[in-house]
Write a protein that holds these residues in place. Sequence first.
Motif, short mmCIF file in Angstrom:
data_model
loop_
_atom_site.label_atom_id
_atom_site.label_comp_id
_atom_site.label_asym_id
_atom_site.label_seq_id
_atom_site.Cartn_x
_atom_site.Cartn_y
_atom_site.Cartn_z
N SER A 25 12.69 6.15 8.16
CA SER A 25 11.37 5.65 8.56
C SER A 25 10.55 5.34 7.32
CB SER A 25 10.65 6.71 9.41
OG SER A 25 10.34 7.84 8.59
N HIS A 26 9.44 4.65 7.52
CA HIS A 26 8.57 4.29 6.40
C HIS A 26 8.11 5.54 5.66
CE1 HIS A 26 5.32 2.36 4.14
NE2 HIS A 26 4.50 3.30 4.63
N ALA A 27 7.64 6.52 6.39
CA ALA A 27 7.11 7.73 5.76
C ALA A 27 8.20 8.46 4.99
CB ALA A 27 6.49 8.65 6.81
N ALA A 28 9.38 8.57 5.61
CA ALA A 28 10.47 9.29 4.95
C ALA A 28 10.91 8.57 3.67
CB ALA A 28 11.65 9.42 5.91
N LEU A 29 10.97 7.26 3.71
CA LEU A 29 11.43 6.50 2.54
C LEU A 29 10.39 6.55 1.42
CD1 LEU A 29 13.02 3.37 4.27
CD2 LEU A 29 14.21 5.26 3.15
N ILE A 30 9.10 6.52 1.77
CA ILE A 30 8.06 6.64 0.75
C ILE A 30 8.17 8.02 0.08
CG2 ILE A 30 5.57 6.89 0.40
CD1 ILE A 30 6.38 4.02 0.59
N GLY A 31 8.45 9.04 0.91
CA GLY A 31 8.56 10.39 0.37
C GLY A 31 9.74 10.57 -0.57
N ARG A 32 10.77 9.79 -0.43
CA ARG A 32 11.94 9.92 -1.32
C ARG A 32 11.69 9.34 -2.70
NH1 ARG A 32 16.66 7.87 2.84
NH2 ARG A 32 16.30 9.48 4.43
N ASN A 33 10.68 8.48 -2.80
CA ASN A 33 10.34 7.87 -4.09
C ASN A 33 11.52 7.13 -4.70
OD1 ASN A 33 8.39 7.29 -6.02
ND2 ASN A 33 9.01 8.99 -7.36
N GLY A 34 12.25 6.39 -3.85
CA GLY A 34 13.43 5.65 -4.30
C GLY A 34 13.20 4.16 -4.27
N ALA A 35 14.23 3.43 -3.85
CA ALA A 35 14.19 1.96 -3.88
C ALA A 35 13.09 1.41 -2.98
CB ALA A 35 15.55 1.40 -3.44
N TYR A 36 12.94 1.98 -1.77
CA TYR A 36 11.91 1.48 -0.86
C TYR A 36 10.52 1.74 -1.42
CZ TYR A 36 9.10 0.74 3.34
OH TYR A 36 8.16 0.29 4.23
N ALA A 37 10.32 2.92 -1.99
CA ALA A 37 9.01 3.25 -2.57
C ALA A 37 8.66 2.26 -3.68
CB ALA A 37 9.00 4.68 -3.09
N ARG A 38 9.65 1.87 -4.48
CA ARG A 38 9.38 0.90 -5.54
C ARG A 38 9.03 -0.46 -4.96
NH1 ARG A 38 13.77 3.73 -7.72
NH2 ARG A 38 15.26 2.12 -7.06
N LEU A 39 9.74 -0.87 -3.90
CA LEU A 39 9.42 -2.13 -3.24
C LEU A 39 8.00 -2.10 -2.67
CD1 LEU A 39 12.70 -2.96 -1.25
CD2 LEU A 39 11.73 -4.30 -3.12
N TRP A 40 7.64 -0.96 -2.08
CA TRP A 40 6.31 -0.82 -1.47
C TRP A 40 5.22 -0.89 -2.55
CZ3 TRP A 40 4.50 -1.05 3.33
CH2 TRP A 40 3.19 -0.65 3.57
N ALA A 41 5.46 -0.24 -3.66
CA ALA A 41 4.47 -0.26 -4.74
C ALA A 41 4.28 -1.69 -5.26
CB ALA A 41 4.91 0.67 -5.87
N ARG A 42 5.38 -2.42 -5.45
CA ARG A 42 5.28 -3.80 -5.91
C ARG A 42 4.52 -4.65 -4.89
NH1 ARG A 42 10.89 -4.21 -6.43
NH2 ARG A 42 11.60 -2.99 -8.18
N TYR A 43 4.81 -4.41 -3.62
CA TYR A 43 4.15 -5.18 -2.55
C TYR A 43 2.65 -4.91 -2.55
CZ TYR A 43 3.03 -6.78 2.19
OH TYR A 43 2.46 -7.41 3.26
N GLU A 44 2.25 -3.63 -2.67
CA GLU A 44 0.83 -3.29 -2.69
C GLU A 44 0.14 -3.89 -3.91
OE1 GLU A 44 -0.97 -0.67 -0.34
OE2 GLU A 44 0.35 -2.14 0.59
N ASN A 45 0.82 -3.87 -5.05
CA ASN A 45 0.23 -4.47 -6.25
C ASN A 45 0.04 -5.97 -6.07
OD1 ASN A 45 0.11 -2.06 -7.64
ND2 ASN A 45 2.12 -2.31 -8.59
N MET A 46 1.02 -6.63 -5.42
CA MET A 46 0.92 -8.06 -5.19
C MET A 46 -0.26 -8.38 -4.29
SD MET A 46 3.65 -10.58 -3.34
CE MET A 46 3.31 -9.78 -1.76
N LEU A 47 -0.46 -7.56 -3.25
CA LEU A 47 -1.58 -7.78 -2.34
C LEU A 47 -2.90 -7.61 -3.09
CD1 LEU A 47 -0.50 -6.05 0.99
CD2 LEU A 47 -0.37 -8.46 0.37
N GLY A 48 -2.96 -6.60 -3.96
CA GLY A 48 -4.18 -6.39 -4.73
C GLY A 48 -4.45 -7.53 -5.69
#
Length: 586
Positions: free
Chosen positions: A558-581
């Motif tokens: 799930s989204h929450a579980a993958l963010i908590g792992r701080n792995g590939a998905y978390a890195r994608l999410w961080a890049r996505y949030e930075n792009m939106l900003g």
Amino acid sequence: MSGPVSSRRRDRMLIVKLFRLAVPERGLLAAAGAAKFAEMLAAAVPLGVVYWLARGLLSGGALPSPGVVALVLAGAFAAQGVLFYGATRLGAEAGTRLTCRLRLDLARHLRRLPLGEVKRRDSGDLTALLMQDVTTIEQVPSLIFGRTVAGLAMTAILLAGCAWVDARLAGLLVLGIPVAVLVQRRSSRRLAREAAQGAAWRGRMGGAVLELLQGMRVVKGFDPGLPVGRLERATAGHRDAAKGLTATYVRASMGFPVLLDAGALAAGAWAVHGLLGGGLDPAQFLLVWFVALRVFAPVHEFTEFAAMLELMDASLTRIQAVLTEPVLPEPATPRSPERFDVAFDRVGFRQGGDAILTEVSFAVPQGGVVAVVGPSGAGKSTLLRLLTRSWDVTEGAIRIGGVDLRDMDEETRASCLAVVSQEVFLIAGTLRENIRIGRPDAPDDAVTAAAEAAQCHGFISALPQGYDTVLGDRGHTLSGGERQRVALARAILKDAPIVLLDEATSALDPRNEALAQRALGALLPGKTVLVVAHRLRSVAEADSILVLERGRIVEQGSHAALIGRNGAYARLWARYENMLGWRGLP
């Protein structure tokens, strides 16, 4: 076998290909050939009347009355006209049926080919194949099986009649045939090469034309001369091939008849010798000259078709090259799923030797939503294309309701799936017809209800003809957001149990994306959903998210579980949030 194929063998191959191609039309072709042969017999009646009158005049015997002669000639001319009409109509009917059937066979075969086999071919070349090459074949019934076959049969009968009268006469008539055939064989080999080159250049011209028309808007901003330059090169190549074909054809058309007529001249000289020596009476002398002048006329006509025959052969070769491409196999005893969960079981897929997907395993429960994310080129869209069986997996299996895709027939498989992608396909028909693509028998009120659910009823109703508005090519008269909502209406109307979304809203502006998300809210409840997306916020609520990198699943949860792992998905999410900003988007 190495080396060039002999002309005789190639001719046999052409005849075999034609007969195999026209099996359903053989009855019409036989009738057209018989009518053409009878027409030629009717055309020979005046010659018989002249011979009859000449013998009577020269021998002092009784002559037929003028009324009888007029009646015989009138009957022959009338029969000739009726038979010409019948042969032409039958040949044209056979040609029309053949080309209609051939185009549909090609279209069905292309649809069953793996997507990669279709995509590696130039779209312009395929267009030329379906239109121009098939149209070239349309001439086969009226030329090959009508005029040519009947004409050659008439020549054979005349030669046999000459041999029955005097074997020496027949021998003289065929005197030039061996050398003429030798010349024709050499010309045919060259004609075949030039016809094949012309067909290839014709395909390139079609590709250049499509490129010019489809890329007009983009190319104007870069190098406007680029597609025109490609069209110029293709046009020049086709022109040069056509010039070579014409030159070879003209040389063959001059040499072959002259060599054949050498025998006719020899027979005429023999007739003069016979008349002067008393071996032939004047009536026989006239008959020999008439026969000598007419016996090879049908063969001359056949020679005139030599270039066209080579063009037909080149077109047939191109058509058969497509029809012999192996299609995706269909099961002998197809199965239908009773439930609609989706499972990828250790799926691997290779294309051109490259591994696109490796050991991919996951499941989408019935009614569940699974999202696939990852960098470009990771293989996300390939997953969806394998599920629609655009290709077959190289390893493993894909199942719907426990049934392997390869064990379902095309109709069953298609009925399970509704696909909405970023690239919307719209036909040049009405909006009503476009929405009905997934369910052609849907009533008008169902079409309207689907359009309302997809948030496109408003703009459709505002059009002058409403749902009966005819769209231009690929729906270019609609905006990108409007096209996407029409595609969603189509999926809603189909009401398939499994929905595949491939970047369905990634190219939309915020307003159109909001409208599309409302439409998805009407489409997705209760469905099994597999979604590919770059906008990670749109899939954050998915039951499960797969992270794909280089064709492998590297994370799942799930989204929450993958963010908590701080792995590939978390890195994608961080890049996505930075792009939106960076873009200043909410």
